[in-house]
Structures are given as C-alpha cells and as structure tokens.
Design a protein around this motif. Sequence first.
Motif, PDB file in Angstrom:
ATOM      1  N   GLU A   1      -4.434  16.606  35.050  1.00 15.17           N
ATOM      2  CA  GLU A   1      -3.605  15.544  35.631  1.00 15.17           C
ATOM      3  C   GLU A   1      -2.596  14.977  34.629  1.00 15.17           C
ATOM      4  O   GLU A   1      -1.431  14.768  34.963  1.00 15.17           O
ATOM      5  CB  GLU A   1      -4.494  14.427  36.188  1.00 15.17           C
ATOM      6  CG  GLU A   1      -3.756  13.454  37.065  1.00 15.17           C
ATOM      7  CD  GLU A   1      -3.100  14.099  38.282  1.00 15.17           C
ATOM      8  OE1 GLU A   1      -1.969  13.695  38.629  1.00 15.17           O
ATOM      9  OE2 GLU A   1      -3.689  15.005  38.882  1.00 15.17           O
ATOM     10  N   GLN A   2      -3.025  14.730  33.406  1.00 22.48           N
ATOM     11  CA  GLN A   2      -2.115  14.200  32.381  1.00 22.48           C
ATOM     12  C   GLN A   2      -1.001  15.195  32.078  1.00 22.48           C
ATOM     13  O   GLN A   2       0.161  14.823  31.939  1.00 22.48           O
ATOM     14  CB  GLN A   2      -2.890  13.850  31.104  1.00 22.48           C
ATOM     15  CG  GLN A   2      -2.030  13.248  30.006  1.00 22.48           C
ATOM     16  CD  GLN A   2      -1.335  11.967  30.433  1.00 22.48           C
ATOM     17  OE1 GLN A   2      -1.925  11.124  31.079  1.00 22.48           O
ATOM     18  NE2 GLN A   2      -0.071  11.828  30.087  1.00 22.48           N
TER      19      GLN A   2
ATOM     20  N   ARG B   1       0.147  17.494  34.084  1.00 22.85           N
ATOM     21  CA  ARG B   1       1.028  17.540  35.261  1.00 22.85           C
ATOM     22  C   ARG B   1       2.068  16.425  35.204  1.00 22.85           C
ATOM     23  O   ARG B   1       3.237  16.632  35.512  1.00 22.85           O
ATOM     24  CB  ARG B   1       0.220  17.407  36.553  1.00 22.85           C
ATOM     25  CG  ARG B   1      -0.425  18.666  36.980  1.00 22.85           C
ATOM     26  CD  ARG B   1      -1.058  18.508  38.369  1.00 22.85           C
ATOM     27  NE  ARG B   1      -2.110  19.488  38.475  1.00 22.85           N
ATOM     28  CZ  ARG B   1      -3.393  19.222  38.582  1.00 22.85           C
ATOM     29  NH1 ARG B   1      -3.815  17.984  38.651  1.00 22.85           N
ATOM     30  NH2 ARG B   1      -4.268  20.185  38.634  1.00 22.85           N
ATOM     31  N   LEU B   2       1.621  15.240  34.837  1.00 23.18           N
ATOM     32  CA  LEU B   2       2.551  14.113  34.734  1.00 23.18           C
ATOM     33  C   LEU B   2       3.595  14.369  33.653  1.00 23.18           C
ATOM     34  O   LEU B   2       4.773  14.074  33.828  1.00 23.18           O
ATOM     35  CB  LEU B   2       1.790  12.826  34.449  1.00 23.18           C
ATOM     36  CG  LEU B   2       0.866  12.333  35.579  1.00 23.18           C
ATOM     37  CD1 LEU B   2       0.025  11.150  35.098  1.00 23.18           C
ATOM     38  CD2 LEU B   2       1.667  11.975  36.815  1.00 23.18           C
ATOM     39  N   THR B   3       3.156  14.923  32.537  1.00 26.90           N
ATOM     40  CA  THR B   3       4.068  15.224  31.428  1.00 26.90           C
ATOM     41  C   THR B   3       5.041  16.328  31.810  1.00 26.90           C
ATOM     42  O   THR B   3       6.204  16.289  31.422  1.00 26.90           O
ATOM     43  CB  THR B   3       3.265  15.659  30.179  1.00 26.90           C
ATOM     44  OG1 THR B   3       2.357  14.621  29.836  1.00 26.90           O
ATOM     45  CG2 THR B   3       4.174  15.956  29.009  1.00 26.90           C
TER      46      THR B   3
ATOM     47  N   GLY C   1       5.416  17.523  37.144  1.00 24.56           N
ATOM     48  CA  GLY C   1       4.711  17.858  38.377  1.00 24.56           C
ATOM     49  C   GLY C   1       4.251  19.299  38.524  1.00 24.56           C
ATOM     50  O   GLY C   1       3.735  19.676  39.562  1.00 24.56           O
TER      51      GLY C   1
END
Length: 137
Positions: free
Chosen positions: A98-99, A101-103, A106
């Motif tokens: 998740e982290q 993906r944010l960085t 997406g």
Amino acid sequence: MKRYLMILTSTILTNLVFQNISFGQEISSNLTVKEQRLLDSLLTNKKTDFSFKDKKVAFISGHSGTDINHKDYFLKTFIFDYLDKGIDPVISYRVLNEQERLTANGYDIIVMQVPKIYTSRQHKANLKKLAKLEPKK
C-alpha cells in the motif's frame, strides 16, 4: 541510394517505436483481458493467487532494472519475441504494498525483464520515477 533508403527506414521505424513512449509523462498501463491472461499464464508458477485483472502495471527492463517501458514495447520485446522463438520469456514481477502504491502514482505491480541485480535502492528509484508519470486521463 541504398544507404539513403536504409537511413530513412531506420528513422521511420525508430519514430514508430518511440512515438507512443512519452518519457516523463504518461505510460499506458491498463491491460486488455488477453494481456491479463497472458501474464497470469506466464507467471503462474511464480505466483500464488495473484491476478493481473484490473491492475495498474508498470513495465521495467534494463540490466539494472531501471528503464520504464511502454506496455506495447515491453510485451513485444520481452514476451512476444521470445514466444515466437519458442523460448520462455525471462520476466518476473513485484507486487507493491500500500505504501509503495501511494509513492508510485497508484501502480499495483511492476513486471520486469529479470535484471542482473535488483536492489531495494533500485526499487525505490523506480517508485520515484513512476510517481513522476502523469496519470492517464
């Protein structure tokens, strides 16, 4: 004359290959159903119950695993060309948490031509490169 035709052909082919690649801008990452199934089938022995369905996929190649590629270029060069010769493509993937993906703007997963070495430093650099790409509109 022969040299001129060869240079002209080379220039045209180079433009055709790179016209869809917009470095520093967007990279098409949506897979068609056929592409999803192909990647699922090629990586079935290397994955658990992961599926490429509805995933935003980044494609990376290069000896050090740092060249971000357009989907069509990657599929042709590192998958279809190998399959046409009867050779198994040498590709791998990395699911992003998740982290990450944010960085990485997406992106859900990175599919790559297996590099000689892929360190966490290279991975972080790739995430930063992906973050700089403009989202597809």
